[in-house]
Structures are given as structure tokens and as C-alpha cells.
Design a protein around this motif. Structure first.
Motif, PDB file in Angstrom:
ATOM      1  N   ILE A  39       0.793  -1.174  -0.093  1.00 25.10           N
ATOM      2  CA  ILE A  39       0.196  -0.170  -0.001  1.00 25.10           C
ATOM      3  C   ILE A  39       0.785   1.203   0.133  1.00 25.10           C
ATOM      4  CG2 ILE A  39      -1.659   1.334   1.448  1.00 25.10           C
ATOM      5  CD1 ILE A  39      -2.750  -1.435   2.482  1.00 25.10           C
ATOM      6  N   LEU A  40       1.883   1.227   0.983  1.00 24.10           N
ATOM      7  CA  LEU A  40       2.828   2.229   0.942  1.00 24.10           C
ATOM      8  C   LEU A  40       3.602   2.708  -0.583  1.00 24.10           C
ATOM      9  CD1 LEU A  40       4.423   1.942   4.493  1.00 24.10           C
ATOM     10  CD2 LEU A  40       2.678   3.670   3.782  1.00 24.10           C
ATOM     11  N   VAL A  41       3.963   1.643  -1.087  1.00 26.11           N
ATOM     12  CA  VAL A  41       4.745   1.798  -2.233  1.00 26.11           C
ATOM     13  C   VAL A  41       3.784   2.290  -3.440  1.00 26.11           C
ATOM     14  CG1 VAL A  41       6.049   0.398  -4.261  1.00 26.11           C
ATOM     15  CG2 VAL A  41       6.675  -0.068  -1.754  1.00 26.11           C
ATOM     16  N   PHE A  53      -3.206  13.698  -5.471  1.00 28.01           N
ATOM     17  CA  PHE A  53      -3.447  13.733  -3.961  1.00 28.01           C
ATOM     18  C   PHE A  53      -4.278  12.896  -3.448  1.00 28.01           C
ATOM     19  CE2 PHE A  53      -4.964  16.251  -0.373  1.00 28.01           C
ATOM     20  CZ  PHE A  53      -3.857  16.797  -0.038  1.00 28.01           C
ATOM     21  N   THR A  54      -5.132  12.172  -4.098  1.00 33.56           N
ATOM     22  CA  THR A  54      -6.040  10.970  -3.768  1.00 33.56           C
ATOM     23  C   THR A  54      -5.279  10.025  -2.749  1.00 33.56           C
ATOM     24  OG1 THR A  54      -7.218  10.944  -5.775  1.00 33.56           O
ATOM     25  CG2 THR A  54      -7.729   9.332  -4.252  1.00 33.56           C
ATOM     26  N   PHE A  55      -3.877   9.743  -2.944  1.00 30.12           N
ATOM     27  CA  PHE A  55      -3.244   8.874  -2.117  1.00 30.12           C
ATOM     28  C   PHE A  55      -2.738   9.491  -0.886  1.00 30.12           C
ATOM     29  CE2 PHE A  55      -3.850   7.014  -6.344  1.00 30.12           C
ATOM     30  CZ  PHE A  55      -4.316   5.441  -5.712  1.00 30.12           C
ATOM     31  N   LEU A  61      -6.420   8.109   6.037  1.00 28.68           N
ATOM     32  CA  LEU A  61      -7.380   7.418   6.344  1.00 28.68           C
ATOM     33  C   LEU A  61      -7.043   5.878   6.936  1.00 28.68           C
ATOM     34  CD1 LEU A  61      -9.851   7.975   3.449  1.00 28.68           C
ATOM     35  CD2 LEU A  61     -10.310   8.846   5.792  1.00 28.68           C
ATOM     36  N   LEU A  62      -6.002   5.385   6.455  1.00 30.01           N
ATOM     37  CA  LEU A  62      -5.444   4.160   6.780  1.00 30.01           C
ATOM     38  C   LEU A  62      -4.632   4.254   7.758  1.00 30.01           C
ATOM     39  CD1 LEU A  62      -5.428   2.491   3.331  1.00 30.01           C
ATOM     40  CD2 LEU A  62      -6.978   1.870   4.896  1.00 30.01           C
ATOM     41  N   ALA A  85       2.955   7.700   6.822  1.00 23.93           N
ATOM     42  CA  ALA A  85       1.851   7.653   6.678  1.00 23.93           C
ATOM     43  C   ALA A  85       0.829   9.120   6.379  1.00 23.93           C
ATOM     44  CB  ALA A  85       0.823   6.790   7.364  1.00 23.93           C
ATOM     45  N   ASN A  86       1.177   9.976   7.422  1.00 21.09           N
ATOM     46  CA  ASN A  86       0.517  11.450   7.674  1.00 21.09           C
ATOM     47  C   ASN A  86       1.260  12.791   7.242  1.00 21.09           C
ATOM     48  OD1 ASN A  86      -1.977  10.318   8.834  1.00 21.09           O
ATOM     49  ND2 ASN A  86      -0.850   9.997  10.893  1.00 21.09           N
ATOM     50  N   TYR A  87       2.539  12.340   7.266  1.00 14.53           N
ATOM     51  CA  TYR A  87       3.078  13.870   7.035  1.00 14.53           C
ATOM     52  C   TYR A  87       3.986  13.772   5.750  1.00 14.53           C
ATOM     53  CZ  TYR A  87       2.529  15.137  12.076  1.00 14.53           C
ATOM     54  OH  TYR A  87       2.049  15.285  13.236  1.00 14.53           O
ATOM     55  N   LEU A  88       4.611  12.862   5.230  1.00 14.78           N
ATOM     56  CA  LEU A  88       5.443  13.024   4.358  1.00 14.78           C
ATOM     57  C   LEU A  88       4.713  12.822   3.049  1.00 14.78           C
ATOM     58  CD1 LEU A  88       8.598  12.740   3.448  1.00 14.78           C
ATOM     59  CD2 LEU A  88       8.472  10.305   3.491  1.00 14.78           C
ATOM     60  N   PRO A  89       3.665  12.011   2.905  1.00 10.47           N
ATOM     61  CA  PRO A  89       3.126  12.246   1.628  1.00 10.47           C
ATOM     62  C   PRO A  89       2.436  13.497   1.298  1.00 10.47           C
ATOM     63  CG  PRO A  89       2.426  10.208   2.883  1.00 10.47           C
ATOM     64  CD  PRO A  89       3.178  11.137   3.706  1.00 10.47           C
ATOM     65  N   PHE A  90       2.171  14.422   2.215  1.00  9.27           N
ATOM     66  CA  PHE A  90       1.761  15.744   2.090  1.00  9.27           C
ATOM     67  C   PHE A  90       2.809  16.528   1.940  1.00  9.27           C
ATOM     68  CE2 PHE A  90       1.104  19.813   3.797  1.00  9.27           C
ATOM     69  CZ  PHE A  90      -0.316  20.278   3.339  1.00  9.27           C
TER      70      PHE A  90
END
Length: 461
Positions: A39-41, A53-55, A61-62, A85-90
Motif C-alpha cells: 500500500i505504501l509503495v 493527491f487522492t493517495f 485514512l488508513l 503515513a500522515n506527514y511525508l506524503p503531504f
């Protein structure tokens, strides 16, 4: 045949992996580590390669079933995957889309001017006592700061959110959530995971997963029945926006989830957001199957619910909606409201973020309650579930006004009827629920609502 299978796994594979992750959390959490890296990859690839941005939203959410499950009961692992999960993707998305055009940024900020001012107010109010306020930053301050940063750089119409993907995400995840709920030992399963201390990094002992020791509340993969209900509202709003106003399966599914949370706020919001659909004359025809999507879940969970035989637990729950009853939903928070309002009157300009709600605030509240044996006095060490009164006390007059204007700016859009009922529903819910303190879940809520509002011209209102 092989091509069809390949196509199926190409389009549905990520949803199957997400579903498997949720199942593993409840049935054998040690297996979760198999699915989390996939899921992360996949999500990071979509964010980096496709600027999707969907992911960012999906990972938030996960997040609760990712952070504690890679290396269970390990603080370092929990903190690292909290960032992952919360900070880095943003942050990756922002750096990919950052604009250095001052005129463009100012133009974008004008659309969210009150939220921008509210973000500044939160920073200033946090400086009153940093030792106390820093604990509230992930819960209350970061979601607003991130919202301002995001929409200062990207206009809503340019934000790449795949709504059809989110609908499928909710279809799969909510189907798993309802399937698990129907298991006879569901409450044991969700309590076991909490007691193991892997979701919140420490064992959660004092948590009420039932009402009257009969009605079992569905916490889902977010492990919070109120948040699960609010996410179900987002699911409905997206379906409505896509002009699939009453896709029977979607509404059947999200109605079932909202009902099984037994969360009063989302139920009230859901009742309100249904109004725009039934205002249309063609929807008054009783032969229309759309009604079954709401009626059938109500009948099932009222009559056949395996956790509530014969509806035995309904009385206490239904009484909580009755404002004439002594133990109604508002009176349960009344003492916190009175306490907070008194603190506001003592210091009308505000005591600072977290002054009454932080675990570091040193608050000790005595309402005169005693334990069941009447031997020991019960104390509360923070104010909760009285958000308006709490905000008055912590943020003061100016901060509270900016909070109100910010919410109005985010939730309400002129000439879009649905936004009125969404605004009203969440405003009612915030009387007794600290929705803006739900951290990254709140960020997801306000981003999706604001995004849909600003694309209102694509909807038949």
C-alpha cells in the motif's frame, strides 16, 4: 481469461490489498506487515509519479492501521510510520506543486482568508504556553495549517483527487467493516486489538464499545465510531457529487455503517444531507427503489442485528436524542460546557491552545461524581466533547470568531444547497464532539468538503 484476470488485478488489486490489511488487523494483526509495504509503495508511486493527491488522503485514512502494525508495540516504529503515513506524503505533494508566484499565492489565500487568519491565531495562541499547546498541534493546529498551505499553492479545481477511486475505496473498506461487524465476536476482536496496544501505541483499557452493555458500536479501521460515521458522510457526499445520488449499493452500505456506529452526530448529519435529494418532486414516488437503500439497513439493524436481539438495547440510546430526558446527548456534556464557559468569563481573550484540553495542562475537574462503589471521588483531567465552549475558553473572543468564520468559509458555498445542510449538520455535531481535534481525519474531512463545494458548478444542485 488471463487478460481479464490481469486487468482485474490491475484495476482492483490495490483495493483487495487494502481489504486484506483491514481483515488482518482484526483477525491476525501479525499478517498486516505483508500488506502495508504494498500500500505504501503504490501510494507513494501515485503521489510522486502522477501527482495524485487522492493517495495522500487514503494514507491518512488508513494511518491508524499502518502506524502500529509494522513492528507492533515499538515506539520508534510507530513514530516513523506516523510520519510516513500522515506527514511525508503531504510534504512531497506540496514540494512538487509549490508556487513562488506571490500574486498567485495571495490570490489563492483570498479564497480562504478567514481560515488563513484563524491559522495565524492558532499559532499565536499556541505561544502562550508551548509546553501545553504542543500536544494539541497534531490534533488541532496541523490540520488547519496544512489546509492553508495546500490551498495557497493549489486551486481546488487543479487539485488531483480521483473521486471515483475514493468511491471504490469506501465500497471495499466499508464492505469489510460491515462483514466484520456481523461476526458474533466482533466486539471481542476490536477490543483485543485496542488492549494489545498496537493501534494507539499503548493499551486502551477504559473504552466504551457498547451502549448499555448491549449495543455494540462499530469503530471500523479508524478505531473511532464518531470518525467512522463522519467518513461515511464523506462517502455519501462524493456519491451525490458524482450524480449517482442514489446508487443503491453505496447508500445501503454507508447507511449500514452509520447505523452500526450508533454515533448520534453522524446520524443527524446524514438525516440533513438526505434532504436535498428528497426536495425534488420525482423522488416522492414511493415505488422508487432508492428508499430501500435507507429503509432496509434500519430494519435489519433494528430487528435482526445479532448484537441487539429484538432491539433490547434501543431504549437508552433513543432516549439520548430526547432533549426532555435527564440524560440526553447535550446534558451529558453540560458540565464541561458550564465549566469551560466560566473559564472564558474569567479570561475572555483566551487561555491558549490546550489550556483546558491538553494532557499537560494540569487540569483537575471535580463534578462531585463518585465511582460505582461510592468510595472514591472521580476527577476529569481535561475538557472534552464540548468544542464550542472549550474553544471560547482556550481561544477567546477573537479566536472563536475566526473559528466560526473559517468553518463557514470551508463548509458553506452559496448557491449549492447541499453545502447548507452539510454546514448545519457539522455545526450541530460540534456542540458535543471535538471534530476539529480529530487530527489528520479532520484534514481529510475539510479538504474533501471544500473541494466539492468549489466544484459545485459540476453538480446539478
Amino acid at each position: 481469461m488471463i487478460r481479464k484476470l490481469i486487468h482485474f488485478f490491475k484495476t482492483e488489486g490495490i483495493f483487495l490489498v487494502i481489504s486484506a490489511l483491514i481483515l488482518s488487523v482484526f483477525l491476525n494483526y501479525h499478517l498486516a506487515v505483508i500488506f502495508i509495504p504494498i500500500i505504501l509503495v503504490y501510494s507513494y508511486y501515485k503521489i510522486i509519479k502522477e501527482n495524485n493527491f487522492t493517495f495522500v488522503l487514503v494514507l491518512m485514512l488508513l494511518a491508524r492501521i499502518i502506524m502500529g502494525l509494522v513492528i507492533p508495540k515499538n515506539d520508534l516504529s510507530f513514530n516513523v510510520f506516523n510520519v510516513v503515513a500522515n506527514y511525508l506524503p503531504f510534504l512531497i505533494y506540496i514540494f512538487k506543486n509549490i508556487k513562488f508566484d506571490k500574486v498567485l499565492v495571495i490570490s489563492n489565500l483570498k479564497v480562504i482568508k478567514f481560515t488563513f487568519l484563524y491559522a495565524i491565531a492558532l499559532i499565536i495562541l499556541s505561544l502562550i504556553n508551548v509546553r501545553i499547546s504542543y500536544t494539541e498541534w497534531p490534533e488541532e493546529v496541523f490540520p488547519i495549517l496544512m489546509f492553508v498551505v495546500l490551498f495557497s499553492q493549489v486551486k481546488p479545481k487543479d487539485l488531483n483527487i480521483d473521486l471515483n477511486f475514493l468511491v471504490k475505496f469506501f465500497r471495499y473498506t466499508f464492505s469489510i467493516v460491515i462483514s466484520l461487524y456481523l461476526l458474533s465476536n466482533f466486539d471481542d476482536l476490536q477490543r483485543y486489538v485496542l488492549l494489545e496496544g498496537i493501534i494507539f501505541r499503548e493499551p486502551i483499557v477504559e473504552i466504551y464499545t457498547t451502549i448499555g452493555k448491549i449495543l455494540i458500536r462499530n469503530m471500523g479501521y479508524v478505531f473511532d465510531f464518531r470518525i467512522l460515521g463522519q467518513i461515511a458522510i464523506l462517502y455519501y457526499l462524493i456519491v451525490f457529487f458524482l450524480k449517482k445520488k442514489f446508487n443503491l449499493f453505496d447508500v445501503l452500505l454507508l447507511t449500514s455503517v452509520i447505523l452500526t456506529t450508533y454515533s448520534r452526530g453522524p446520524l443527524i448529519i446524514f438525516a440533513l444531507v438526505l434532504i436535498p435529494v428528497f426536495l425534488k418532486k420525482e423522488n416522492y414516488k414511493l415505488k422508487n427503489l432508492k428508499y430501500l437503500a435507507i429503509v432496509l439497513p434500519i430494519l435489519f439493524f433494528r430487528v435482526f442485528n445479532p448484537h441487539n436481539p429484538g432491539g433490547m438495547g434501543d431504549t437508552e440510546y433513543l432516549n439520548s436524542f430526547d432533549l426532555t430526558k435527564e440524560n440526553n446527548a447535550i446534558s451529558q456534556r453540560g458540565k464541561f460546557m458550564t465549566y469551560s464557559f466560566d473559564k472564558f468569563l474569567e479570561q475572555p481573550m483566551g487561555r491558549g491552545v490546550g489550556a483546558l484540553s491538553s494532557k499537560n495542562a494540569g487540569v483537575k475537574i471535580d463534578f462531585g461524581y463518585r465511582d460505582k462503589e461510592k468510595k472514591h471521588r472521580l476527577f476529569y483531567y481535561k475538557v472534552g466533547d464540548a468544542y464550542y465552549a472549550l474553544s471560547l475558553a482556550e481561544k477567546g473572543v477573537i479566536g472563536f470568531i475566526l473559528l466560526f468564520l473559517s468553518c463557514f468559509e470551508i463548509y458553506f458555498e452559496r448557491k449549492y444547497l447541499m453545502s447548507f445542510f452539510v454546514s448545519l449538520g457539522f455545526a450541530i455535531n460540534m456542540i458535543g464532539t471535538d471534530i476539529p481535534k480529530e487530527g489528520f481525519y479532520y484534514f481529510v474531512i475539510i479538504v474533501i468538503i471544500f473541494y466539492l463545494n468549489k466544484r459545485k458548478d459540476e453538480v446539478i444542485s
